[in-house]
Enzyme design. Structure first.
Site, PDB file in Angstrom:
ATOM      1  N   GLU A 126       0.833  -1.202   0.000  1.00 63.52           N
ATOM      2  CA  GLU A 126       0.000   0.000   0.000  1.00 63.52           C
ATOM      3  C   GLU A 126       0.871   1.257   0.000  1.00 63.52           C
ATOM      4  O   GLU A 126       1.944   1.285   0.609  1.00 63.52           O
ATOM      5  CB  GLU A 126      -0.925   0.004   1.216  1.00 63.52           C
ATOM      6  N   CYS A 139       3.579   8.679   0.946  1.00 63.02           N
ATOM      7  CA  CYS A 139       4.116   7.729   1.916  1.00 63.02           C
ATOM      8  C   CYS A 139       4.395   6.417   1.185  1.00 63.02           C
ATOM      9  O   CYS A 139       3.468   5.736   0.743  1.00 63.02           O
ATOM     10  CB  CYS A 139       3.127   7.524   3.060  1.00 63.02           C
ATOM     11  N   CYS A 146       6.618  -6.805   7.270  1.00 61.29           N
ATOM     12  CA  CYS A 146       7.634  -6.229   8.153  1.00 61.29           C
ATOM     13  C   CYS A 146       8.085  -7.299   9.143  1.00 61.29           C
ATOM     14  O   CYS A 146       7.320  -8.195   9.497  1.00 61.29           O
ATOM     15  CB  CYS A 146       7.053  -5.025   8.900  1.00 61.29           C
ATOM     16  N   CYS A 150       6.222  -4.320  15.838  1.00 57.10           N
ATOM     17  CA  CYS A 150       5.864  -3.265  16.788  1.00 57.10           C
ATOM     18  C   CYS A 150       4.398  -3.474  17.167  1.00 57.10           C
ATOM     19  O   CYS A 150       3.534  -3.607  16.292  1.00 57.10           O
ATOM     20  CB  CYS A 150       6.076  -1.893  16.175  1.00 57.10           C
ATOM     21  N   CYS A 153       1.408  -1.315  15.720  1.00 55.97           N
ATOM     22  CA  CYS A 153       1.405  -1.073  14.279  1.00 55.97           C
ATOM     23  C   CYS A 153       0.742  -2.225  13.543  1.00 55.97           C
ATOM     24  O   CYS A 153       1.101  -3.392  13.737  1.00 55.97           O
ATOM     25  CB  CYS A 153       2.850  -0.900  13.790  1.00 55.97           C
ATOM     26  N   GLY A 210       7.109  -1.683   6.094  1.00 52.98           N
ATOM     27  CA  GLY A 210       8.478  -2.172   6.167  1.00 52.98           C
ATOM     28  C   GLY A 210       9.434  -1.233   6.876  1.00 52.98           C
ATOM     29  O   GLY A 210       9.129  -0.076   7.160  1.00 52.98           O
ATOM     30  N   GLU A 211      10.620  -1.752   7.172  1.00 50.75           N
ATOM     31  CA  GLU A 211      11.724  -0.999   7.779  1.00 50.75           C
ATOM     32  C   GLU A 211      12.732  -0.673   6.678  1.00 50.75           C
ATOM     33  O   GLU A 211      13.446  -1.564   6.188  1.00 50.75           O
ATOM     34  CB  GLU A 211      12.375  -1.828   8.889  1.00 50.75           C
ATOM     35  N   LEU A 265      10.077   6.528  17.740  1.00 51.91           N
ATOM     36  CA  LEU A 265      10.548   6.441  19.124  1.00 51.91           C
ATOM     37  C   LEU A 265       9.518   5.785  20.047  1.00 51.91           C
ATOM     38  O   LEU A 265       9.720   4.689  20.553  1.00 51.91           O
ATOM     39  CB  LEU A 265      10.901   7.839  19.626  1.00 51.91           C
ATOM     40  N   HIS A 266       8.450   6.505  20.367  1.00 55.30           N
ATOM     41  CA  HIS A 266       7.254   5.977  21.033  1.00 55.30           C
ATOM     42  C   HIS A 266       7.393   5.623  22.509  1.00 55.30           C
ATOM     43  O   HIS A 266       6.385   5.300  23.150  1.00 55.30           O
ATOM     44  CB  HIS A 266       6.696   4.766  20.273  1.00 55.30           C
ATOM     45  N   ASN A 341      -3.864   5.471  15.845  1.00 49.84           N
ATOM     46  CA  ASN A 341      -4.882   5.125  14.860  1.00 49.84           C
ATOM     47  C   ASN A 341      -5.264   3.660  15.040  1.00 49.84           C
ATOM     48  O   ASN A 341      -4.469   2.766  14.758  1.00 49.84           O
ATOM     49  CB  ASN A 341      -4.338   5.360  13.449  1.00 49.84           C
TER      50      ASN A 341
END
Length: 413
Positions: A126, A139, A146, A150, A153, A210-211, A265-266, A341
């Site tokens: 996407e 984006c 991934c 996380c 996510c 993905g990273e 970060l989070h 979200n």
């Protein structure tokens, strides 16, 4: 409710996609995403004389990235024999648009399908376009799925299938610009969503699926094409790469890509970040922040963005805000506060709006810009942390319920 165009069904296809070549099954190597030396080698392989290589490379580069053609036959100043030889040997096909959704707030999300590579199978990713006042941000995804898991996510719930190649990364930009009518010196293509009027894709963020730093070489090659001044011509200062913290690759990102850096970060304590962003167990906060302090080119004019998703009763206390300010001391930084979200199956909740504002006020007063990111595209699962291949979609009834709830929430704010 959002507009959803299911392009997989011919009966629902409102208009043909403009200028997009049919997917060729992945049998021919793609010229998209190659640097000039590799493009010259491709031309050499089909018999272009050495004395013509520089001119022919410039012609192809112009047609691919300035005019945005997806068919060798449209390259008017390239000899017919050469066009035919290239078409027989190489591809400039772009990803197939399977579905296109338009949010109530104007955000657009595309589900792209890429052909099988080698012994693999076709894959889907996407890509999201966010229109804003004076700019438009694309984006872009770097992987199918991934590996980072996380916990907040949605993408992290989809296993990694494979890395995207340079042509697949650049292809996302090409299709988005075409669909938006964003190629200069060309009439608005049939099927474009909006008419061509200035540059609509002005910014690119590697923040999709993905990273990016686990696909370093392919991302670097793709961004070199995207930022080339004679093609897509995106300024490196308008390209941002977001990483969850692959510390060894951060210096190389600055040295070899030269783009803006964002850190997912989070959390401000290792024990919590170990849970939210499991890569922290391998590269803890101290190592990550030391790498940020040493990031090549970092300055007050080129600040690092720290992304901080606001999770109710998890990481949103005033003690967290104070610790955030403390650990970022000495780093030229901006802090993006992201209201969580929701997605199907998550057990997290978004922080109360009043608490988000209190958190932001404290960080602002400490001298850091801390904008609260306006949720965009929630109703079509296009917001931060919501991307996941639509081939793993939820039941329609559940999706409608969640979309309705989100629209009500957006209206309340």
């Amino acid at each position: 409710m959002p507009v959803s165009l299911d392009l997989a069904s011919p009966a629902n296809r409102p208009r043909p996609l403009a200028k997009v070549s049919p997917v060729d099954g992945g049998e021919k190597p793609s010229l998209i995403g190659l640097d000039r030396d590799a493009l010259a080698e491709a031309l050499r392989s089909v018999g272009v004389p050495e004395r013509q290589l520089r001119m022919r490379v410039a012609q192809l580069w112009h047609w691919l990235y300035v005019r945005g053609v997806a068919d060798f036959g449209q390259m008017a100043n390239v000899a017919g024999d050469l066009r035919n030889a290239l078409a027989d040997t190489y591809s400039i096909a772009r990803p197939e648009v399977v579905e296109e959704q338009v949010s109530v707030d104007g955000t657009r999300k595309w589900l792209f399908r890429f052909p099988a590579k080698g012994a693999g199978r076709p894959v889907e990713i996407e890509t999201v376009y966010i229109p804003e006042e004076g700019r438009g941000t694309l984006c872009v995804s770097s992987q199918v799925g991934c590996t980072l898991t996380c916990t907040f996510c949605h993408t992290g719930t989809q296993r990694l299938v494979r890395n995207l190649t340079p042509d697949e990364i650049v292809g996302q930009i090409l299709v988005a610009r075409e669909r938006l009518g964003d190629f200069p010196d060309a009439a608005t293509p049939a099927g474009a969503i909006v008419p061509s009027d200035g540059r609509l894709v002005s910014n690119v963020v590697m923040m999709g699926m993905g990273e990016p730093l686990y696909n370093f070489d392919n991302v670097r090659e793709a961004l070199a094409v995207a930022t080339d001044g004679e093609g897509l011509s995106l300024s490196r200062r308008r390209v941002t790469l977001s990483t969850s913290g692959v510390v060894p690759m951060i210096p190389r990102t600055g040295e070899e890509m030269g783009v803006m850096l964002a850190i997912s970060l989070h959390a401000v304590r290792d024990e919590l970040r170990d849970e939210l962003v499991p890569i922290n167990k391998k590269y803890p906060l101290k190592d990550l922040l030391d790498a940020c302090r040493a990031y090549p080119g970092v300055s007050n004019a080129r600040r690092i963005t720290f992304e901080y998703v606001m999770l109710k009763d998890v990481n949103d206390s005033m003690a967290d805000a104070k610790e955030l300010v403390r650990i970022l001391k000495g780093i030229p930084a901006k802090i993006n506060l992201i209201p969580f979200n929701p997605w199907p199956g998550t057990f997290y909740e978004c922080s109360d709006w009043d608490q988000i504002e209190r958190f932001a006020d404290y960080v602002n007063q400490a001298g850091y810009a801390s904008p609260i990111r306006t949720p965009r595209g929630r109703d079509i699962f296009a917001a931060c942390g919501q991307l996941k291949s639509e081939s793993e979609r939820m039941k329609k009834s559940d999706r409608v319920k969640l979309e309705t709830a989100r629209i009500s929430e957006l209206a309340a704010h």
